[in-house]
Design an enzyme around this catalytic site. Structure first.
Site, PDB file in Angstrom:
ATOM      1  N   LYS A  22       0.831  -1.212   0.000  1.00 42.63           N
ATOM      2  CA  LYS A  22       0.000   0.000   0.000  1.00 42.63           C
ATOM      3  C   LYS A  22       0.862   1.257   0.000  1.00 42.63           C
ATOM      4  O   LYS A  22       0.667   2.161  -0.813  1.00 42.63           O
ATOM      5  CB  LYS A  22      -0.896   0.006   1.244  1.00 42.63           C
ATOM      6  CG  LYS A  22      -1.618   1.329   1.451  1.00 42.63           C
ATOM      7  CD  LYS A  22      -2.468   1.319   2.699  1.00 42.63           C
ATOM      8  CE  LYS A  22      -1.732   1.614   3.977  1.00 42.63           C
ATOM      9  NZ  LYS A  22      -1.515   3.048   4.261  1.00 42.63           N
ATOM     10  N   ASN A  23       1.817   1.330   0.919  1.00 39.65           N
ATOM     11  CA  ASN A  23       2.574   2.575   1.058  1.00 39.65           C
ATOM     12  C   ASN A  23       3.492   2.842  -0.131  1.00 39.65           C
ATOM     13  O   ASN A  23       3.821   4.001  -0.403  1.00 39.65           O
ATOM     14  CB  ASN A  23       3.372   2.577   2.367  1.00 39.65           C
ATOM     15  CG  ASN A  23       2.472   2.835   3.566  1.00 39.65           C
ATOM     16  OD1 ASN A  23       1.286   3.119   3.409  1.00 39.65           O
ATOM     17  ND2 ASN A  23       3.036   2.724   4.764  1.00 39.65           N
ATOM     18  N   ARG A  99      -4.501  11.062   4.059  1.00 39.80           N
ATOM     19  CA  ARG A  99      -3.325  11.910   4.223  1.00 39.80           C
ATOM     20  C   ARG A  99      -2.336  11.806   3.078  1.00 39.80           C
ATOM     21  O   ARG A  99      -1.671  12.778   2.727  1.00 39.80           O
ATOM     22  CB  ARG A  99      -2.563  11.460   5.476  1.00 39.80           C
ATOM     23  CG  ARG A  99      -3.081  11.893   6.776  1.00 39.80           C
ATOM     24  CD  ARG A  99      -2.061  11.521   7.835  1.00 39.80           C
ATOM     25  NE  ARG A  99      -0.776  12.142   7.539  1.00 39.80           N
ATOM     26  CZ  ARG A  99      -0.461  13.380   7.836  1.00 39.80           C
ATOM     27  NH1 ARG A  99      -1.301  14.130   8.474  1.00 39.80           N
ATOM     28  NH2 ARG A  99       0.721  13.866   7.525  1.00 39.80           N
ATOM     29  N   CYS A 123      -4.110  13.263  12.712  1.00 34.92           N
ATOM     30  CA  CYS A 123      -4.860  12.031  12.497  1.00 34.92           C
ATOM     31  C   CYS A 123      -4.775  11.213  13.766  1.00 34.92           C
ATOM     32  O   CYS A 123      -4.168  11.631  14.752  1.00 34.92           O
ATOM     33  CB  CYS A 123      -4.329  11.258  11.301  1.00 34.92           C
ATOM     34  SG  CYS A 123      -2.839  10.353  11.634  1.00 34.92           S
ATOM     35  N   ARG A 128       1.257  14.768  13.111  1.00 34.19           N
ATOM     36  CA  ARG A 128       1.704  14.581  11.728  1.00 34.19           C
ATOM     37  C   ARG A 128       1.735  15.860  10.878  1.00 34.19           C
ATOM     38  O   ARG A 128       0.974  16.009   9.915  1.00 34.19           O
ATOM     39  CB  ARG A 128       0.865  13.498  11.046  1.00 34.19           C
ATOM     40  CG  ARG A 128       1.011  12.169  11.723  1.00 34.19           C
ATOM     41  CD  ARG A 128       0.237  11.082  11.043  1.00 34.19           C
ATOM     42  NE  ARG A 128       0.988  10.420  10.002  1.00 34.19           N
ATOM     43  CZ  ARG A 128       0.525   9.379   9.306  1.00 34.19           C
ATOM     44  NH1 ARG A 128      -0.678   8.935   9.524  1.00 34.19           N
ATOM     45  NH2 ARG A 128       1.265   8.814   8.394  1.00 34.19           N
ATOM     46  N   ASP A 313       4.828   0.738  11.860  1.00 33.39           N
ATOM     47  CA  ASP A 313       3.612   0.088  11.353  1.00 33.39           C
ATOM     48  C   ASP A 313       3.502  -1.375  11.790  1.00 33.39           C
ATOM     49  O   ASP A 313       2.487  -2.016  11.512  1.00 33.39           O
ATOM     50  CB  ASP A 313       3.561   0.177   9.816  1.00 33.39           C
ATOM     51  CG  ASP A 313       3.205   1.578   9.334  1.00 33.39           C
ATOM     52  OD1 ASP A 313       2.868   2.435  10.176  1.00 33.39           O
ATOM     53  OD2 ASP A 313       3.261   1.817   8.111  1.00 33.39           O
ATOM     54  N   ARG A 405      -8.687  -0.295   4.271  1.00 36.97           N
ATOM     55  CA  ARG A 405      -7.742   0.688   3.755  1.00 36.97           C
ATOM     56  C   ARG A 405      -6.401   0.048   3.436  1.00 36.97           C
ATOM     57  O   ARG A 405      -5.678   0.529   2.558  1.00 36.97           O
ATOM     58  CB  ARG A 405      -7.502   1.805   4.787  1.00 36.97           C
ATOM     59  CG  ARG A 405      -8.625   2.814   4.880  1.00 36.97           C
ATOM     60  CD  ARG A 405      -8.199   3.934   5.804  1.00 36.97           C
ATOM     61  NE  ARG A 405      -6.831   4.309   5.510  1.00 36.97           N
ATOM     62  CZ  ARG A 405      -5.907   4.624   6.417  1.00 36.97           C
ATOM     63  NH1 ARG A 405      -6.212   4.649   7.686  1.00 36.97           N
ATOM     64  NH2 ARG A 405      -4.689   4.945   6.055  1.00 36.97           N
TER      65      ARG A 405
END
Ligand code: UD1
Length: 427
Positions: A22-23, A99, A123, A128, A313, A405
Site C-alpha cells: 500500500k505505502n 493523508r 490524524c 503529523r 507500522d 484501507r
C-alpha cells in the site's frame, strides 16, 4: 459499517499470497503526474486507499484504466495517463480522507509549476505535520504560501532550480515529495538524512525507469540530477512488508505455520529478527518466508525506528503477539506520539498493558477472551484481529473500513489459512 467476526482458537496453517505494498503504491501512483506518457503499475493492491488516490488523480484530469483481471485474483494492473492536467488543486474533502494525498504536491509542482493542496491536519496516531515536505520544496526554490487551510506552492518561471536539504528528522513522506519534485528540476539536488525505507527504494526505481537520474538509492543521502522530461513506464509494485509481518504475527499467535508467498525478507529483517527473538521459527528464501510457532512465545524489548529499524507500522501487531508471551515485554514507540490506541481495546480482551508516555509494558497473560472491540487506525485494527484469532470465543472488530484501507481482502486471506472469520454488515 461492516465488522469482522472471529472465532478464536483455530491454528492457522497454509500459504497466502502477499499483496502489493500500500505505502509504495501511494507514492508510485502520483509519479504519473510527472509525464504525459502512460504509467502502468502492476500488482496494485485492491484497497480503499488506492481507490481514493485514483479518484484524486481523476480530479487532475489523469485518465485511470483498470485492466480486466479476474475478481478472484489479488492485485490488479492500472494505467494512468496524465496527457494534460486540468487542475492543480487537491481539495480538502479528498485530502482529509487520505493523508497520502499530500504526495501530489512534489510531482504536481515539478510538472505544472504550481500546486495547491489542502493541509492534511492531524490524524488518529498523532499530529503529523508536513513542515518538512514544505521546507524541502522551498530548498529546491519553491515559493510556499499557506492560506485558508491550503498550501500553495509555486515554482519560478522556467521551473524549480533544485537545491540541497538536510532533514532534521527522517520522514518517509517528505523524502518522497522531495524526490518527485527534484527529478524534473533544472539542476542537481541533494537530500541528506533522507528516509531509506524499501518503499523509497521502490519509488526511486520507478523514477529511474521513467528516465530520472538518482544516486545513492537505498542510502540516506540522495543526489538527484534533474532531467528535462520523464517518460512512461511499466512497473511492478513491491510486496507489502507490513502485510506480510502482520500475517506472520497472526500465524504465530495461533501456534501456526504459514508461508508468506512473495514476501521479501530483505525488506523486513527487523521484523524477522523480532519474531525470532520471540521464539518463532522464520525461514526465508528468494520467493517467500515461512513462519512456524512451535514453542512458547518469549517476552522481548522492542523499539520502533526509521528503516532499517523496526517499523512503527508493525508495533501494534507485535504488541498483540506479546500479550500472549511468557514474561514482561517493553515496547517503545519513537515515531508517532499517540500510537497506543489499541491498548485499551486489547485490555478489554484481557491483556495486561501499562502505557507510560511512549513506552508500553506488556505482561504476558496465559489466555485472552473475545470481545467487541473497535480501533481508530489501520494497524491498531489488525492488532485486534490478531488477538481475536487466539482469544477464547468470539471477537468482533468494528469499523472494518480501517482494515479495508490497508489489507487486501483480509477475511479471505485468513480463511485460506483456516481461520474462522466472517465479514458482517452492521445492523
Ligand atoms: C509513512 C507511512 C506510515 C508510516 C510512516 C513511518 C505512507 C503512506 N505512510 O507516513 O504508514 O507509519 O511513514 O514509517 O507511506 N514529521 C514531521 N514533519 C513532517 C513530516 C513528518 O514532523 O513534515 C514527523 C511525523 O509527525 C512523525 C515522523 O516525522 O513523527 C515520521 O513521519 P513520516 O515518516 O513523515 O510518516 P508518513 O510519511 O506520514
Amino acid at each position: 459499517m461492516d465488522k469482522i467476526r472471529i472465532i478464536g482458537g483455530k491454528r492457522l496453517s497454509g500459504t497466502i499470497p502477499v499483496s502489493g505494498a500500500k505505502n509504495a503504491a501511494l507514492t508510485l501512483i502520483p509519479c504519473a503526474l510527472l509525464t504525459d506518457e502512460p504509467l502502468t503499475l502492476r500488482n496494485l493492491p485492491r484497497l480503499a486507499d488506492i481507490d481514493g488516490f485514483q479518484h484524486l488523480m481523476t480530479q487532475f484530469g489523469v485518465s485511470v484504466n483498470i485492466a480486466g483481471g479476474r475478481p478472484e485474483d489479488f492485485g490488479r494492473v492500472v494505467t494512468y495517463e496524465a496527457t494534460r492536467l486540468t487542475s492543480t488543486v487537491a481539495p480538502y474533502d479528498l485530502v482529509r480522507k487520505m493523508r497520502a494525498s499530500v504526495l501530489v504536491l512534489g510531482p504536481m509542482l515539478a510538472r505544472a509549476g504550481e500546486a495547491t493542496v489542502s493541509m492534511p491536519g492531524g490524524c488518529a496516531i498523532g499530529n503529523r505535520p508536513i513542515d518538512l515536505h514544505l521546507k524541502a520544496l522551498e530548498a529546491f526554490g519553491a515559493e510556499i504560501e499557506l492560506a485558508q487551510g491550503y498550501v500553495k506552492a509555486r515554482a519560478p518561471d522556467g521551473g524549480l532550480p533544485g537545491g540541497d536539504y538536510d532533514f532534521p528528522v527522517v520522514s518517509v513522506g517528505a523524502t518522497e515529495n522531495a524526490l518527485m519534485a527534484a527529478v524534473l528540476a533544472n539542476g542537481t539536488s541533494r537530500l541528506n538524512n533522507a528516509a531509506r525505507e524499501p518503499e523509497i527504494v521502490d519509488l526511486c526505481n520507478l523514477l529511474v525507469a521513467m528516465g530520472a537520474q538518482i544516486e545513492g538509492i537505498g542510502t540516506s543521502d540522495l543526489t538527484i540530477h534533474g532531467v528535462k522530461r520523464l517518460h512512461g513506464a511499466t512497473y511492478r509494485v513491491m510486496p507489502d512488508r507490513i502485510e506480510a509481518g502482520s500475517y506472520a504475527c497472526a500465524a504465530a499467535i495461533t501456534g501456526g505455520q504459514v508461508r508468506l508467498d512473495g514476501a521479501k525478507a530483505d525488506d523486513m529483517l527487523s521484523t524477522i529478527h523480532a519474531l525470532r527473538n520471540i521464539g518463532i521459527e522464520v525461514e526465508t528464501d528468494a520467493t517467500g518466508i515461512d513462519v512456524a510457532a512451535n514453542g512458547p512465545l518469549k517476552a522481548v524489548n522492542l523499539s520502533t525506528a526509521p528503516f532499517p529499524g523496526l517499523a512503527t507500522d508493525m508495533q501494534a501487531q507485535l504488541m498483540a503477539l506479546l500479550c500472549r508471551a511468557e514474561g514482561t515485554s517493553v515496547l517503545t514507540e519513537t515515531i508517532f506520539e499517540n500510537r497506543y490506541m489499541h491498548v485499551p481495546e486489547l485490555a478489554r480482551m484481557g491483556a495486561d498493558i501499562d502505557v507510560q508516555s511512549r513506552t508500553a509494558i506488556v505482561k504476558g497473560v496465559p489466555s485472552m477472551t473475545g470481545a467487541q472491540v473497535m480501533a481508530t487506525d489501520l494497524r491498531a485494527s489488525m492488532s485486534l484481529v490478531i488477538a481475536g484469532l487466539a482469544a477464547e470465543g468470539e471477537t468482533q472488530v468494528k469499523r472494518l473500513y480501517h482494515l479495508d484501507r490497508g489489507y487486501e481482502r483480509l477475511e479471505e486471506k485468513l480463511a485460506l489459512l483456516g481461520a474462522e472469520v466472517e465479514r458482517i454488515g452492521d445492523e
